[in-house]
Write an enzyme that holds these catalytic residues in place. Structure first.
Site, PDB file in Angstrom:
ATOM      1  N   TYR A  61      42.194  37.160  38.704  1.00 22.93           N
ATOM      2  CA  TYR A  61      43.506  37.400  38.097  1.00 22.93           C
ATOM      3  C   TYR A  61      44.519  36.334  38.519  1.00 22.93           C
ATOM      4  CZ  TYR A  61      42.212  42.136  36.455  1.00 22.93           C
ATOM      5  OH  TYR A  61      41.636  43.204  35.806  1.00 22.93           O
ATOM      6  N   TYR A 101      40.597  37.436  24.951  1.00 22.17           N
ATOM      7  CA  TYR A 101      41.520  38.475  25.429  1.00 22.17           C
ATOM      8  C   TYR A 101      42.567  38.647  24.337  1.00 22.17           C
ATOM      9  CZ  TYR A 101      44.425  41.244  28.553  1.00 22.17           C
ATOM     10  OH  TYR A 101      45.134  42.280  29.134  1.00 22.17           O
TER      11      TYR A 101
HETATM   12  C1  LIG Z   1      43.123  44.551  32.940  1.00 17.48           C
HETATM   13  S1  LIG Z   1      42.906  46.063  33.726  1.00 17.48           S
HETATM   14  C2  LIG Z   1      41.182  46.148  33.969  1.00 17.48           C
HETATM   15  C3  LIG Z   1      40.583  47.416  33.390  1.00 17.48           C
HETATM   16  C4  LIG Z   1      40.898  48.643  34.159  1.00 17.48           C
HETATM   17  N1  LIG Z   1      39.987  48.793  35.279  1.00 17.48           N
HETATM   18  C5  LIG Z   1      40.848  49.890  33.283  1.00 17.48           C
HETATM   19  O1  LIG Z   1      40.309  50.888  33.703  1.00 17.48           O
HETATM   20  O2  LIG Z   1      41.383  49.835  32.200  1.00 17.48           O
HETATM   21  C6  LIG Z   1      43.566  45.688  35.289  1.00 17.48           C
HETATM   22  C7  LIG Z   1      43.682  46.850  36.224  1.00 17.48           C
HETATM   23  O3  LIG Z   1      42.395  47.233  36.694  1.00 17.48           O
HETATM   24  C8  LIG Z   1      42.455  47.556  38.092  1.00 17.48           C
HETATM   25  N2  LIG Z   1      41.637  46.582  38.815  1.00 17.48           N
HETATM   26  C9  LIG Z   1      41.037  45.507  38.310  1.00 17.48           C
HETATM   27  N3  LIG Z   1      40.367  44.841  39.246  1.00 17.48           N
HETATM   28  C10 LIG Z   1      40.559  45.489  40.389  1.00 17.48           C
HETATM   29  C11 LIG Z   1      40.124  45.278  41.724  1.00 17.48           C
HETATM   30  N4  LIG Z   1      39.363  44.255  42.063  1.00 17.48           N
HETATM   31  N5  LIG Z   1      40.530  46.167  42.651  1.00 17.48           N
HETATM   32  C12 LIG Z   1      41.304  47.198  42.337  1.00 17.48           C
HETATM   33  N6  LIG Z   1      41.729  47.459  41.093  1.00 17.48           N
HETATM   34  C13 LIG Z   1      41.361  46.615  40.136  1.00 17.48           C
HETATM   35  C14 LIG Z   1      43.909  47.456  38.480  1.00 17.48           C
HETATM   36  O4  LIG Z   1      44.489  48.726  38.354  1.00 17.48           O
HETATM   37  C15 LIG Z   1      44.479  46.544  37.431  1.00 17.48           C
HETATM   38  O5  LIG Z   1      45.857  46.751  37.225  1.00 17.48           O
END
Ligand SMILES: C[S@@+](CC[C@H](N)C(=O)[O-])C[C@H]1O[C@@H](n2cnc3c(N)ncnc32)[C@H](O)[C@@H]1O
Length: 492
Positions: A450, A348
């Site tokens: 997370y 990461y």
């Molecule tokens: C590190 S980013 C992961 C990548 C993200 N999905 C993107 O499109 O860039 C983390 C964000 O992804 C979304 N996310 C990740 N896991 C999720 C889950 N299980 N349910 C809902 N949202 C999720 C949330 O908005 C979170 O703040």
């Protein structure tokens, strides 16, 4: 055209007046000049009268060698002539003529003639341009064509319709969807090409989603250190290596790089050879279940360098990755390859910032549901204020690796592990390495928790302000983080 030539034999005996003013206005001063010069080769200049004043005869001093003052004197002696036709032409004996005593009176040029003269004068000043050969009439035509026509009445310019349909100021053709999409793909391709190791590809069709991916994000191959982040240099004497030898290789029971169990001198061995692929070194099943940090051997160690089994994460990624669209959870990450349990996936990465800076960045998005990419390096940080001040945070929002697209799951298939590679001395700065918790079939989304290490402390009652979890697992805890505060920690 013909002129009257009068010889004033009384007062100006030696002077000749050629009066051309009774002719119809000549059209071409050049013709006039040629006529006069042609018929009277001794005439060297012409004088013009203004058509607005009564006809007057102008007398020219044509002497070649008189100065201005002598010219004045000569004029003073000359009587003023009040009329262009002083005498009817009575035949008289031809006088003997001197060049200096010839006066020619011709009409002043018309407006057109004035233009001709101006053009001719102008042309004669141009280097290498000969007035005789220059097409003055063509030039005039061109001038006329280029001239703005005079408006006869007021024109309301606002009521004149514009001749183009586009809203673009420059009236440029708008790019076709295909063009735009191709450009986006190209931008993204260029960014992806900079990533070290096996390919990382996006499998996204929607142009809007592709634009989001291509925009405002850069892939990086290492941490980006920001203001306020001080690090112990890799070459510092605080960094030490193991006493193992190249011949014997690293001893898994005695290597100084390996962490010790809390209650004994026993070493924690993090890696083993993969059961299903003997070429692979993977994290052991038992290691994946425990909370521990990995110290890999480095250049200060006496072992066999890159051939040492304790070099895994520092050798880099070995699996191909795909960024895809999950729908409700945004982008996600998967691999077209089979990933074995314990296999290292990737690091990461992002900007390394101070805790204070991270708080500031987080507060800017507080209250909204924007995605969070903050990851605290809190392995050694105790819950006390002083310790927290030293903590560093990785922000993967604008700079990062493909793992920045990894989503949360309450039953994840990956685990994040703190790994020290070249630097063992800096406890506030280490790598965040993703390992497979179990075998992951090709094309399966890769996820991690997370709240790793705090799974059991997550409140049972869902905080309405927290980000809702959409992992879809049977044991889903309902929210991504324990409260509305976002950001991952690295306590395994
Ligand atoms: C590190 S980013 C992961 C990548 C993200 N999905 C993107 O499109 O860039 C983390 C964000 O992804 C979304 N996310 C990740 N896991 C999720 C889950 N299980 N349910 C809902 N949202 C999720 C949330 O908005 C979170 O703040």
């Amino acid at each position: 055209m013909s002129g009257r030539v009068s010889f004033d034999s009384v007062d100006n005996q030696n002077r000749v007046f050629i009066d051309l003013t009774d002719e119809t206005e000549p059209n071409d001063s050049e013709v006039q000049k040629k006529l006069v010069y042609g018929k009277l080769p001794f005439v060297t200049a012409l004088a013009y009268r203004s058509p607005t004043v009564p006809l007057k005869r102008k007398s020219l001093d044509l002497s070649e060698d008189v100065s201005d003052s002598s010219n004045d004197a000569h004029n003073a002696r000359r009587p003023r002539l009040s009329h262009a036709h002083p005498h009817p032409s009575t035949p008289s004996p031809a006088p003997s003529l001197r060049q200096s005593q010839i006066s020619v009176v011709i009409p002043s040029p018309t407006a057109k003639q004035k233009r001709d003269i101006a053009v001719a004068k102008c042309i004669s000043k141009v280097n290498g341009m000969d007035a005789t050969f220059f097409p003055t009439t063509d030039e005039e035509e061109r001038t006329n064509k280029a001239a703005y026509p005079t408006t006869k009445s007021h024109v309301d310019r606002r009521s004149v319709l514009l001749s183009f349909k586009s809203t673009s100021v420059l009236n440029l053709p708008s790019p076709t969807n295909t063009n735009h999409l191709a450009k986006l793909r190209h931008t993204l391709d260029e960014k992806l090409k900079r990533i070290n190791g096996p390919t990382v590809i996006p499998t996204i069709d929607s142009p809007k989603r592709l634009a989001k991916l291509a925009d405002n994000f850069e892939f990086v191959n290492g941490y980006q250190y920001r203001e306020g982040v001080e690090r112990i240099p890799d070459e510092s004497d605080f960094n030490i290596g193991c006493a193992c030898t190249a011949a014997g290789g690293c001893d898994r029971f005695t290597c100084d790089c390996l962490s010790k169990e809390e209650d004994s001198e026993d070493r924690i061995v993090p890696y083993e050879i993969c059961e299903n692929n003997r070429k692979l070194i993977v994290a052991t099943k038992s290691f994946l279940k425990r909370k521990a940090i990995i110290y890999e051997c480095n250049s200060r160690c006496g072992c066999s360098g890159a051939r040492c089994w304790n070099h895994v994460v520092q050798k880099g990624r070995t699996v191909r990755l795909e960024i895809f669209d999950t729908g409700s959870r945004g982008f996600g990450l998967r691999s077209p390859d089979l990933i074995h349990r314990g296999q290292f996936i990737d690091l990461y990465l992002g900007e390394v910032i101070t805790k204070a800076e991270a708080d500031e960045r987080e507060n800017l998005t507080d209250g909204s549901y924007t995605q969070s990419y903050l990851f605290s390096l809190d392995w050694y940080v105790k819950d006390d204020d002083d310790e927290e001040q030293n903590m560093k945070v990785i922000d993967g929002r604008k700079f990062g690796s493909a793992t920045r697209f990894m989503n949360h799951s309450c039953s994840p298939n990956c685990k994040i592990v703190p790994v020290c590679t070249t630097n063992h001395a800096d406890e506030y700065l280490y790598n965040l390495a993703f390992f497979a918790y179990r075998d992951i079939a090709p094309g399966t989304e890769m996820t991690f928790d997370y709240n790793q290490g705090e799974e059991k402390t997550t409140p049972q009652k869902i905080d309405p302000e927290a980000v809702q979890c959409l992992c879809g697992e049977a044991k889903c805890r309902g929210q991504l983080w324990p409260n509305k505060r976002k950001g991952q920690g690295s306590k395994p």
